[in-house]
Design a protein around this motif. Structure first.
Motif, PDB file in Angstrom:
ATOM      1  N   ALA A   1      -0.545   3.178   6.527  1.00 49.05           N
ATOM      2  CA  ALA A   1      -1.529   3.253   5.544  1.00 49.05           C
ATOM      3  C   ALA A   1      -1.190   2.898   4.168  1.00 49.05           C
ATOM      4  O   ALA A   1      -2.029   2.190   3.409  1.00 49.05           O
ATOM      5  N   VAL A   2       0.073   2.730   3.746  1.00 52.53           N
ATOM      6  CA  VAL A   2       0.442   2.276   2.445  1.00 52.53           C
ATOM      7  C   VAL A   2       0.388   0.811   2.489  1.00 52.53           C
ATOM      8  O   VAL A   2      -0.378   0.430   1.456  1.00 52.53           O
ATOM      9  N   LYS A   3       0.759  -0.048   3.619  1.00 46.81           N
ATOM     10  CA  LYS A   3       0.590  -1.414   3.320  1.00 46.81           C
ATOM     11  C   LYS A   3      -1.083  -1.747   3.608  1.00 46.81           C
ATOM     12  O   LYS A   3      -1.392  -2.749   2.796  1.00 46.81           O
ATOM     13  N   ALA A   4      -1.582  -1.114   4.460  1.00 48.46           N
ATOM     14  CA  ALA A   4      -3.027  -1.346   4.518  1.00 48.46           C
ATOM     15  C   ALA A   4      -3.793  -1.209   3.393  1.00 48.46           C
ATOM     16  O   ALA A   4      -4.726  -1.968   2.893  1.00 48.46           O
ATOM     17  N   ALA A   5      -3.457  -0.366   2.691  1.00 43.73           N
ATOM     18  CA  ALA A   5      -4.262  -0.070   1.428  1.00 43.73           C
ATOM     19  C   ALA A   5      -4.311  -1.219   0.376  1.00 43.73           C
ATOM     20  O   ALA A   5      -4.770  -1.356  -0.535  1.00 43.73           O
ATOM     21  N   THR A   6      -3.029  -1.853   0.473  1.00 41.51           N
ATOM     22  CA  THR A   6      -2.890  -3.295  -0.379  1.00 41.51           C
ATOM     23  C   THR A   6      -3.976  -3.971  -0.491  1.00 41.51           C
ATOM     24  O   THR A   6      -4.416  -4.532  -1.392  1.00 41.51           O
ATOM     25  N   PHE A   7      -4.783  -4.011   0.646  1.00 43.10           N
ATOM     26  CA  PHE A   7      -5.834  -5.001   0.583  1.00 43.10           C
ATOM     27  C   PHE A   7      -7.213  -4.542  -0.342  1.00 43.10           C
ATOM     28  O   PHE A   7      -7.728  -5.243  -0.385  1.00 43.10           O
ATOM     29  N   HIS A   8      -7.075  -3.347  -0.596  1.00 45.28           N
ATOM     30  CA  HIS A   8      -8.157  -2.777  -1.223  1.00 45.28           C
ATOM     31  C   HIS A   8      -8.333  -3.660  -2.671  1.00 45.28           C
ATOM     32  O   HIS A   8      -9.207  -3.378  -3.467  1.00 45.28           O
ATOM     33  N   PHE A   9      -6.888  -4.175  -3.246  1.00 45.36           N
ATOM     34  CA  PHE A   9      -6.925  -4.869  -4.469  1.00 45.36           C
ATOM     35  C   PHE A   9      -7.746  -5.851  -4.597  1.00 45.36           C
ATOM     36  O   PHE A   9      -8.323  -6.374  -5.830  1.00 45.36           O
ATOM     37  N   LEU A  10      -8.413  -6.549  -3.322  1.00 45.49           N
ATOM     38  CA  LEU A  10      -9.306  -7.451  -3.427  1.00 45.49           C
ATOM     39  C   LEU A  10     -10.692  -7.047  -3.368  1.00 45.49           C
ATOM     40  O   LEU A  10     -11.732  -7.833  -3.698  1.00 45.49           O
ATOM     41  N   ASN A  11     -10.933  -5.624  -3.344  1.00 43.40           N
ATOM     42  CA  ASN A  11     -12.137  -5.262  -3.087  1.00 43.40           C
ATOM     43  C   ASN A  11     -13.001  -5.391  -4.563  1.00 43.40           C
ATOM     44  O   ASN A  11     -14.184  -5.944  -4.483  1.00 43.40           O
ATOM     45  N   PRO A  12     -12.564  -5.275  -5.659  1.00 39.09           N
ATOM     46  CA  PRO A  12     -13.407  -5.732  -6.946  1.00 39.09           C
ATOM     47  C   PRO A  12     -13.821  -7.180  -6.997  1.00 39.09           C
ATOM     48  O   PRO A  12     -14.733  -7.462  -7.406  1.00 39.09           O
ATOM     49  N   PHE A  13     -12.818  -8.145  -6.459  1.00 41.12           N
ATOM     50  CA  PHE A  13     -13.263  -9.420  -6.716  1.00 41.12           C
ATOM     51  C   PHE A  13     -14.321 -10.012  -5.581  1.00 41.12           C
ATOM     52  O   PHE A  13     -15.290 -10.435  -6.061  1.00 41.12           O
TER      53      PHE A  13
ATOM     54  N   VAL B   1     -11.966  -6.566 -14.021  1.00 39.82           N
ATOM     55  CA  VAL B   1     -11.410  -6.815 -12.274  1.00 39.82           C
ATOM     56  C   VAL B   1      -9.780  -7.313 -12.192  1.00 39.82           C
ATOM     57  O   VAL B   1      -9.173  -6.743 -11.291  1.00 39.82           O
ATOM     58  N   VAL B   2      -9.638  -8.180 -12.785  1.00 40.18           N
ATOM     59  CA  VAL B   2      -8.213  -8.761 -12.689  1.00 40.18           C
ATOM     60  C   VAL B   2      -7.299  -7.599 -12.994  1.00 40.18           C
ATOM     61  O   VAL B   2      -6.340  -7.466 -12.440  1.00 40.18           O
ATOM     62  N   ILE B   3      -7.753  -6.859 -14.185  1.00 46.09           N
ATOM     63  CA  ILE B   3      -6.451  -5.848 -14.364  1.00 46.09           C
ATOM     64  C   ILE B   3      -6.568  -4.598 -13.572  1.00 46.09           C
ATOM     65  O   ILE B   3      -5.521  -4.195 -13.092  1.00 46.09           O
ATOM     66  N   ILE B   4      -7.738  -4.192 -12.976  1.00 46.09           N
ATOM     67  CA  ILE B   4      -7.798  -3.189 -11.850  1.00 46.09           C
ATOM     68  C   ILE B   4      -7.106  -3.698 -10.740  1.00 46.09           C
ATOM     69  O   ILE B   4      -6.089  -3.022 -10.141  1.00 46.09           O
ATOM     70  N   ALA B   5      -7.313  -4.966 -10.400  1.00 51.60           N
ATOM     71  CA  ALA B   5      -6.368  -5.589  -8.956  1.00 51.60           C
ATOM     72  C   ALA B   5      -5.098  -5.569  -9.294  1.00 51.60           C
ATOM     73  O   ALA B   5      -4.262  -5.113  -8.416  1.00 51.60           O
ATOM     74  N   ALA B   6      -4.661  -5.899 -10.483  1.00 50.82           N
ATOM     75  CA  ALA B   6      -3.115  -5.973 -10.632  1.00 50.82           C
ATOM     76  C   ALA B   6      -2.551  -4.324 -10.822  1.00 50.82           C
ATOM     77  O   ALA B   6      -1.412  -4.263 -10.193  1.00 50.82           O
ATOM     78  N   GLY B   7      -3.385  -3.509 -11.183  1.00 47.54           N
ATOM     79  CA  GLY B   7      -2.947  -2.034 -11.193  1.00 47.54           C
ATOM     80  C   GLY B   7      -2.796  -1.608  -9.866  1.00 47.54           C
ATOM     81  O   GLY B   7      -1.746  -1.006  -9.491  1.00 47.54           O
ATOM     82  N   ILE B   8      -3.770  -1.950  -8.964  1.00 50.06           N
ATOM     83  CA  ILE B   8      -4.074  -1.544  -7.488  1.00 50.06           C
ATOM     84  C   ILE B   8      -2.694  -2.109  -6.825  1.00 50.06           C
ATOM     85  O   ILE B   8      -1.935  -1.497  -6.078  1.00 50.06           O
ATOM     86  N   LEU B   9      -2.213  -3.478  -7.041  1.00 55.81           N
ATOM     87  CA  LEU B   9      -1.318  -4.062  -6.392  1.00 55.81           C
ATOM     88  C   LEU B   9      -0.152  -3.477  -6.773  1.00 55.81           C
ATOM     89  O   LEU B   9       1.011  -3.428  -6.018  1.00 55.81           O
ATOM     90  N   ALA B  10       0.008  -3.112  -8.086  1.00 61.53           N
ATOM     91  CA  ALA B  10       1.456  -2.613  -8.724  1.00 61.53           C
ATOM     92  C   ALA B  10       1.500  -1.391  -7.797  1.00 61.53           C
ATOM     93  O   ALA B  10       2.831  -0.842  -7.428  1.00 61.53           O
ATOM     94  N   VAL B  11       0.658  -0.442  -7.559  1.00 63.37           N
ATOM     95  CA  VAL B  11       0.847   0.826  -7.062  1.00 63.37           C
ATOM     96  C   VAL B  11       1.043   0.835  -5.685  1.00 63.37           C
ATOM     97  O   VAL B  11       1.984   1.360  -5.195  1.00 63.37           O
TER      98      VAL B  11
END
Length: 291
Positions: A237-249, A271-281
């Motif tokens: 689940a942790v690695k899979a959830a990484t792909f959610h950072f693409l959703n806003p784009f 969107v870029v800032i949100i994606a960066a935050g999701i990726l960092a988490v």
């Protein structure tokens, strides 16, 4: 994470994000709860039929039944039902941006409620992601946003976060397509009752709406859900959830191309800032996962 997993993740993110645009098209000609109930009922029948053809059974484990019921309630009835309702007054791009914060909400729930320790990168990602949301919402408020519709999106995102926390139980033990089909029926039942209480059934059946409905049933409804379960089972689940950072784009891009929604500069920055935050988490979680 191999190339197959990467391909599955990219396909999931694109299909999942496109659902906001197809929903916006559908609710222009149908009551949101009613059409969602119909959609889930059809998707459930197709999903269970495919599962039976594959030799899968509906004799699930207790944990699978529990996860299926909660996933069906949280993802289908609450998250998707409320997003369909919100789409009558809120742009698809904004709804997709709110929904994309789900990994941030999961991390926040883990810290605030489950008392999980946040690594510095995760804390930074949370702050960054929510800062991106503030930037977008600040710009949108100036152009006029329906606050009730926005509230529906936020409640839906929280429900999706709860559903995501349950996905481990639903994806273990096999019978994934059967689980996908059965949790559709949960959403259909809840939204059918809600529609009887709150809506008047007036439909404008036309080619554009039927095309969007068919796509929503088959792609985001069945295919994307199955891909998500399979991806979680494959890489966790942790690695899979990484792909959610693409959703806003993807969500903003598809809405701009198909619906012609305005692509504002502050949206792009947020969107870029949100994606960066999701990726960092997510990277923080991966670095903390035992190998």
């Amino acid at each position: 994470m191999d190339f197959r997993a990467i391909g599955m993740g990219l396909l999931f993110a694109f299909i999942w994000s496109s659902a906001f645009t197809s929903a916006r098209i559908i609710v222009a000609d149908a009551p949101p709860f009613a059409i969602s109930a119909i959609r889930f009922a059809i998707a459930g029948i197709i999903g269970v039929a495919i599962a039976r053809a594959l030799g899968q059974t509906w004799h699930l484990t207790r944990d699978q039944w529990r996860a299926t019921l909660i996933f069906g309630l949280c993802q289908n009835a609450l998250y998707l039902g409320l997003n369909f309702l919100a789409m009558t007054t809120v742009e698809a791009s904004l709804a997709s941006i709110v929904a994309s914060t789900m990994p941030l909400i999961v991390a926040f729930i883990g810290w605030a409620i489950l008392r999980e320790r946040l690594r510095p990168m995760a804390a930074f990602g949370l702050a960054l992601g929510f800062a991106g949301v503030v930037i977008i919402m600040g710009a949108r408020m100036g152009t006029g946003v329906d606050l009730l519709g926005l509230a529906y999106c936020v409640i839906g995102a929280i429900a999706l976060a709860v559903a995501t926390l349950m996905v481990r139980g639903a994806s273990s033990g096999g019978n994934m397509m059967m689980i996908v089909g059965l949790q559709m029926f949960v959403g259909a039942a809840v939204l059918f009752v809600a529609s009887l209480i709150f809506e008047t059934w007036v439909f404008n059946w036309n080619a554009r709406m039927l095309t969007a409905l068919t796509y929503t049933i088959l792609a985001p409804g069945l295919l994307a859900t199955w891909i998500w379960f399979a991806l979680v089972a494959r890489i966790g689940a942790v690695k899979a959830a990484t792909f959610h950072f693409l959703n806003p784009f993807f969500g903003v891009a598809v809405a701009a191309v198909i619906l012609g929604e305005d692509l504002r500069m502050m949206d792009v920055i947020g969107v870029v800032i949100i994606a960066a935050g999701i990726l960092a988490v997510q990277l923080s979680k991966q670095s903390n996962t035992p190998k």
